[in-house]
Design a protein around this motif. Structure first.
Motif, PDB file in Angstrom:
ATOM      1  N   UNK A  70       0.642  -1.223  -0.076  1.00 23.88           N
ATOM      2  CA  UNK A  70       0.320  -0.181  -0.001  1.00 23.88           C
ATOM      3  C   UNK A  70       0.966   1.098  -0.034  1.00 23.88           C
ATOM      4  N   UNK A  71       0.847   2.037  -1.294  1.00 22.08           N
ATOM      5  CA  UNK A  71       1.404   3.150  -1.123  1.00 22.08           C
ATOM      6  C   UNK A  71       0.236   4.625  -0.913  1.00 22.08           C
ATOM      7  N   UNK A  72       0.381   5.435  -0.384  1.00 19.97           N
ATOM      8  CA  UNK A  72      -0.347   6.492   0.071  1.00 19.97           C
ATOM      9  C   UNK A  72       0.508   8.279  -0.524  1.00 19.97           C
ATOM     10  N   UNK A  73      -0.521   9.142  -0.432  1.00 18.30           N
ATOM     11  CA  UNK A  73       0.451  10.631  -0.257  1.00 18.30           C
ATOM     12  C   UNK A  73       0.819  10.775   0.396  1.00 18.30           C
ATOM     13  N   UNK A 109      -7.215  -0.046  -8.579  1.00 20.45           N
ATOM     14  CA  UNK A 109      -6.217   0.990  -8.742  1.00 20.45           C
ATOM     15  C   UNK A 109      -6.319   2.637  -9.492  1.00 20.45           C
ATOM     16  N   UNK A 110      -5.834   3.526  -8.879  1.00 27.39           N
ATOM     17  CA  UNK A 110      -6.214   4.977 -10.391  1.00 27.39           C
ATOM     18  C   UNK A 110      -5.129   5.532 -10.075  1.00 27.39           C
ATOM     19  N   UNK A 111      -4.460   6.448 -11.377  1.00 27.28           N
ATOM     20  CA  UNK A 111      -3.069   7.531 -11.325  1.00 27.28           C
ATOM     21  C   UNK A 111      -4.440   8.804 -11.230  1.00 27.28           C
ATOM     22  N   UNK A 112      -3.445  10.397  -9.708  1.00 21.57           N
ATOM     23  CA  UNK A 112      -4.568  11.761 -10.954  1.00 21.57           C
ATOM     24  C   UNK A 112      -3.740  11.899 -12.142  1.00 21.57           C
ATOM     25  N   UNK A 248       6.209  -1.855  -4.130  1.00 24.63           N
ATOM     26  CA  UNK A 248       5.803  -0.207  -5.043  1.00 24.63           C
ATOM     27  C   UNK A 248       7.022   0.534  -4.032  1.00 24.63           C
ATOM     28  N   UNK A 249       8.077   1.431  -5.122  1.00 17.96           N
ATOM     29  CA  UNK A 249       8.352   2.428  -5.332  1.00 17.96           C
ATOM     30  C   UNK A 249       7.844   3.580  -5.975  1.00 17.96           C
ATOM     31  N   UNK A 250       7.720   5.196  -6.025  1.00 18.42           N
ATOM     32  CA  UNK A 250       7.674   5.824  -6.717  1.00 18.42           C
ATOM     33  C   UNK A 250       8.074   7.271  -6.132  1.00 18.42           C
ATOM     34  N   UNK A 255      -3.503  11.416  -4.661  1.00 21.02           N
ATOM     35  CA  UNK A 255      -4.439  11.772  -3.921  1.00 21.02           C
ATOM     36  C   UNK A 255      -4.756  10.165  -2.919  1.00 21.02           C
ATOM     37  N   UNK A 256      -4.610   9.416  -4.695  1.00 21.11           N
ATOM     38  CA  UNK A 256      -5.213   8.273  -4.101  1.00 21.11           C
ATOM     39  C   UNK A 256      -4.620   6.897  -2.920  1.00 21.11           C
ATOM     40  N   UNK A 257      -5.339   6.024  -3.011  1.00 21.32           N
ATOM     41  CA  UNK A 257      -4.555   5.016  -2.365  1.00 21.32           C
ATOM     42  C   UNK A 257      -3.763   4.003  -2.848  1.00 21.32           C
ATOM     43  N   UNK A 258      -2.915   3.494  -3.485  1.00 22.70           N
ATOM     44  CA  UNK A 258      -2.463   2.163  -4.146  1.00 22.70           C
ATOM     45  C   UNK A 258      -2.271   1.057  -3.621  1.00 22.70           C
ATOM     46  N   UNK A 259      -2.702   0.199  -4.380  1.00 23.83           N
ATOM     47  CA  UNK A 259      -2.033  -1.138  -3.542  1.00 23.83           C
ATOM     48  C   UNK A 259      -1.606  -2.310  -5.037  1.00 23.83           C
ATOM     49  N   UNK A 260      -1.031  -3.019  -4.762  1.00 26.00           N
ATOM     50  CA  UNK A 260      -0.461  -3.933  -5.463  1.00 26.00           C
ATOM     51  C   UNK A 260      -0.644  -5.199  -4.537  1.00 26.00           C
ATOM     52  N   UNK A 261      -0.428  -6.298  -4.935  1.00 29.02           N
ATOM     53  CA  UNK A 261      -0.508  -7.988  -4.617  1.00 29.02           C
ATOM     54  C   UNK A 261       0.289  -8.446  -5.078  1.00 29.02           C
TER      55      UNK A 261
END
Length: 297
Positions: A70-73, A109-112, A248-250, A255-261
């Motif tokens: 999980x990554x958040x702003x 999953x969604x990007x601004x 995850x690394x960015x 503003x969206x919470x990103x999840x990758x399983x």
């Protein structure tokens, strides 16, 4: 004299045993035992980001558990946002290693809009400081401080998602195109809410004998070159073995919470040891059929 000879025999025996253990490093984790339990991982998680072992939906393989990153702003632009896990491999010069894992991007999953076209790294092999040196020395003398190999996820419209595999030549003088920091060696369109099974074969080298080959869902990901799907080029900064990180690394805010399983992490010495499929990829099967050439007289 006999004692000295015995000492050196014992020393050499221990050294060889240690080397064999390092070169045959193997691992398998399907995350079914819950939270991390064996100590080989190093969590690299920045503030407000995280992970959990989840069972919301079946992975489609074996049991129910999988790792949710999980990554958040958080922080300012240019500051890393990560929820990664590292594995200290022992792959040195001329070693060949196989590694696999499964991953899925959920429908959420969604990007601004401002971030469309930017990339999230989901796995990487990264070099370390040379033996006897520290990270300060590494950053000073490694011109391009980037991973040796990295896999990214990106989208231009929040509908079509792509994998991008890069081979980090990092300006090495031995590489034919030494002024290029990266070689983009494979891309593939993927779908949300679908599990993808990655397999990598890597040979570590300072010369063009180094290579990477990759497969997705038991099909070649790196391009076929007429004989196999290996992409050649030097891939080491120094003699220290690379270490593997997934998650995850960015560096950009969203503003969206990103999840990758993630699921089914495997490390071994052959394709058969790490693949979850019973049969070899089609390309391997076709190559076996073409072996009739060697029988011609």
């Amino acid at each position: 004299m006999n004692n000295i000879k015995l000492f050196w025999m014992l020393f050499v025996s221990i050294h060889l045993l240690y080397s064999q253990e390092k070169n045959s490093f193997k691992f398998h984790d399907d995350f079914e035992l819950g939270d991390f339990n064996d100590g080989w991982r190093v969590k690299e998680i920045t503030k407000n980001n995280g992970y959990k072992i989840d069972t919301i939906s079946k992975s489609g393989r074996y049991e129910d558990n999988f790792l949710k990153t999980i990554t958040r702003q958080t922080g300012e632009y240019g500051v890393a946002k990560r929820s990664e896990f590292s594995v200290k491999l022992y792959d040195s010069i001329n070693d060949i290693k196989f590694l696999s894992f499964s991953f899925k991007i959920p429908n959420s999953l969604k990007y601004n809009d401002i971030n469309l076209g930017r990339e999230t790294m989901i796995c990487q092999w990264h070099s370390k400081p040379a033996p006897g040196k520290d990270w300060k020395h590494y950053k000073k003398y490694i011109k391009y401080n980037r991973p040796n190999v990295a896999l990214y996820l990106t989208t231009n419209n929040n509908q079509d998602y792509y994998l991008v595999l890069r081979y980090g030549n990092n300006g090495k003088p031995q590489f034919e195109y030494k002024d290029y920091r990266w070689s983009t060696i494979a891309t593939k369109k993927i779908e949300k809410d679908k599990w993808y099974d990655m397999v990598f074969e890597i040979k570590w080298s300072f010369t063009n004998s180094g290579y990477i080959a990759a497969w997705v869902n038991n099909e070649p990901f790196t391009p076929f070159n007429g004989l196999h799907n290996k992409v050649y080029g030097p891939n080491m900064h120094n003699k220290s073995p690379a270490y593997f990180k997934f998650g995850q690394y960015r560096y950009w805010d969203d503003s969206n919470e990103h999840e990758i399983y993630f699921d089914e992490l495997r490390i071994g010495d052959s394709f058969e040891e790490v693949s979850i499929y019973k049969n070899l990829p089609k390309m391997f099967q076709e190559m076996e059929k073409l072996n009739f050439i060697k029988n011609h007289k």
